[in-house]
Design an enzyme around this catalytic site. Structure first.
Site: not given
Ligand code: NDP
Length: 239
Positions: A12, A147
């Site tokens: 990523g 998160y």
């Protein structure tokens, strides 16, 4: 040749950064946890060095520091704390273990890496630290409260540490990516992704290369007077 340590470089965004810094002639040491094969292939392709280091582990960071000393003779010009995982769900359904684990990867991980490499930067009176936060750390996301809290913590860390380390000529910044096309989006349906594109003024998902370009700028000498900043790289999603 400048040296950089990048956490979570096997896939990523992290892999995008490994490729760009290596291509630009930096010596790169990057970490991985599970993706050993991909890390090895990336190292072979770029000349970067791969090192297994769990972001949550104090011991692994002690070993990472030794590896950096061995490879770079002690001088680390830049550190990027990028390793991360996601968690989606209602906050009241989240277990304590899942909460602690998310904070361990994102926040404890950033702390452990920073504590390992900051003293060397301070003694050299030179260095740059970059945290990979998120636009959700700036504005919060429904069903991603934990998160968002982790990513907001990194923005707070950036601002405070920039003040603390600035007099030692160490810069600290963070990037707040928007929706970036990586494995982290796997759980989204095609419809979800199209909706996210539609919400993005520039009309597309971001790429690891978009984030790598901003990271390269912030870690380099062209950003010599920039510290304590949270830079959005989000196609205008959050303005
Ligand atoms: P990916 O899932 O594609 O990659 C995650 C990377 O982090 C992998 O290299 C993985 O290594 C590593 N990693 C995960 N857990 C650990 C751990 N415990 N110890 C060491 N490494 C670990 O995610 P992205 O590239 O999308 O995300 C990278 C960062 O960017 C994360 O911090 C994420 O929160 C942030 N971000 C991502 C956005 C997006 O839309 N994709 C948007 C905003 C921020 P391995 O596979 O080897 O275990």
């Amino acid at each position: 040749m400048p040296n950089i340590v990048i956490t979570g470089g096997s896939r990523g965004i992290g892999a995008g950064m490994v490729r760009l810094f290596a291509f630009q002639g930096w010596q790169v040491l990057f970490t991985y946890r599970e993706s050993a094969e991909r890390a090895r292939a990336l190292a072979d392709a770029t000349g970067a060095h791969a090192f297994r280091c769990d972001a949550r582990s104090e011991q692994d960071h002690a070993a990472l520091l030794q590896e950096a000393k061995r490879l770079f003779r002690g001088r680390v010009d830049a550190l990027i704390c990028n390793a991360g995982t996601s968690y989606t769900g209602l906050l009241q359904d989240m277990t304590t273990e899942a909460w602690d684990d998310l904070f361990a990867v994102h926040v404890r991980g950033a702390f452990l890496a920073t504590r390992a490499f900051l003293p060397g930067m301070i003694s050299e009176r030179h260095g740059s630290i970059l945290y990979i936060s998120s636009m959700w750390g700036q504005v919060g996301a429904s069903c991603e409260a934990a998160y968002s809290a982790c990513k907001a913590a990194l923005i707070g860390l950036t601002k405070a540490l920039a003040k603390e380390a600035g007099p030692s000529h160490v810069r600290v910044n963070c990037l707040c990516p928007g929706v970036i096309d990586t494995d982290m989006l796997k759980e989204y349906s095609a419809d979800d992704l199209n909706a996210l594109k539609d919400e993005t003024p520039l009309g597309r998902l971001g790429t690891p290369e978009d984030i790598a370009a901003a990271a390269y700028f912030l870690c380099g000498e062209n950003a010599a007077f920039i510290t304590g900043q949270a830079l959005g790289v989000n196609g205008g999603f959050v303005i």
